[in-house]
Design a protein around this motif. Sequence first.
Motif, PDB file in Angstrom:
ATOM      1  N   ARG A   4       0.837  -1.199   0.000  1.00 42.35           N
ATOM      2  CA  ARG A   4       0.000   0.000   0.000  1.00 42.35           C
ATOM      3  C   ARG A   4       0.878   1.259   0.000  1.00 42.35           C
ATOM      4  N   THR A  35       1.577   6.258  -6.960  1.00 43.75           N
ATOM      5  CA  THR A  35       0.449   7.099  -7.351  1.00 43.75           C
ATOM      6  C   THR A  35       0.856   8.566  -7.352  1.00 43.75           C
ATOM      7  N   ILE A  36       1.603   8.975  -6.335  1.00 43.45           N
ATOM      8  CA  ILE A  36       2.079  10.366  -6.263  1.00 43.45           C
ATOM      9  C   ILE A  36       3.015  10.660  -7.429  1.00 43.45           C
ATOM     10  N   LYS A  37       3.935   9.714  -7.728  1.00 41.28           N
ATOM     11  CA  LYS A  37       4.844   9.901  -8.864  1.00 41.28           C
ATOM     12  C   LYS A  37       4.068  10.000 -10.171  1.00 41.28           C
ATOM     13  N   GLN A  38       3.055   9.131 -10.304  1.00 41.18           N
ATOM     14  CA  GLN A  38       2.241   9.139 -11.526  1.00 41.18           C
ATOM     15  C   GLN A  38       1.489  10.450 -11.654  1.00 41.18           C
ATOM     16  N   GLN A  39       0.960  10.973 -10.548  1.00 43.80           N
ATOM     17  CA  GLN A  39       0.252  12.247 -10.594  1.00 43.80           C
ATOM     18  C   GLN A  39       1.197  13.382 -10.986  1.00 43.80           C
ATOM     19  N   PHE A  75       2.339   1.574  -3.375  1.00 42.37           N
ATOM     20  CA  PHE A  75       1.298   2.019  -4.301  1.00 42.37           C
ATOM     21  C   PHE A  75       1.052   3.521  -4.161  1.00 42.37           C
ATOM     22  N   GLU A  76       1.001   4.003  -2.926  1.00 47.14           N
ATOM     23  CA  GLU A  76       0.764   5.436  -2.705  1.00 47.14           C
ATOM     24  C   GLU A  76       1.919   6.266  -3.261  1.00 47.14           C
ATOM     25  N   GLU A  77       3.161   5.799  -3.057  1.00 45.40           N
ATOM     26  CA  GLU A  77       4.318   6.507  -3.615  1.00 45.40           C
ATOM     27  C   GLU A  77       4.240   6.549  -5.136  1.00 45.40           C
ATOM     28  N   SER A  98       1.931  12.995 -14.603  1.00 48.62           N
ATOM     29  CA  SER A  98       0.763  13.402 -15.385  1.00 48.62           C
ATOM     30  C   SER A  98       0.654  14.923 -15.442  1.00 48.62           C
TER      31      SER A  98
END
Length: 187
Positions: free
Chosen positions: A100, A107-111, A103-105, A114
Amino acid sequence: MDPTVSSPHSYFPLSHTSQVGVLPEVASLSREDLEDLLSCEDKLTEFVTGLPQLVALKNQCDQLSTQNENLAKATLERSNDYERARDATIQKVEELTALRGSFEEMTIKQQKSSEKLAPASIQESLLIYAVQSEEESEKIADDFLQKQIDVDSFLGKYLEKRIETHLRKFKGERLGSQLRELQKAGF
């Protein structure tokens, strides 16, 4: 209550004798046998331990003891199974927590990626780089005016920076107009 009927809570069923509370085994003994039992403690102990009611109770106690022992063993086995399952669950929870967090890390990188690659961000970056290129071309011009660089070097560097500046401005403005058209179209 009829004294000849055994109580449902009693281990010793009463017999149908004329004497209430007397065991049939004792009632069948002669006076001499009774006195002999009373005088010799070993014989009395042997007689009492040989009574069918006491033998039945001892067998029942042995049977209950065996059942308790088997139940205790089964409980220990289940306890071990429980411990293994608990440890496995704890390990899975730790793995889940780590995944988790990862995943959160991500997600932040992906944001961030983006946002960085969003058309509006690209347009803004192009315009910022265009301003930087223009400043660099002005510095080259100032260096030429202060005679720090020669004409050939000035022309090569200056023209390169001016072309870079105009391309970046053009691309930024073109992207901006495309984004406005997309917004008008509802995207």
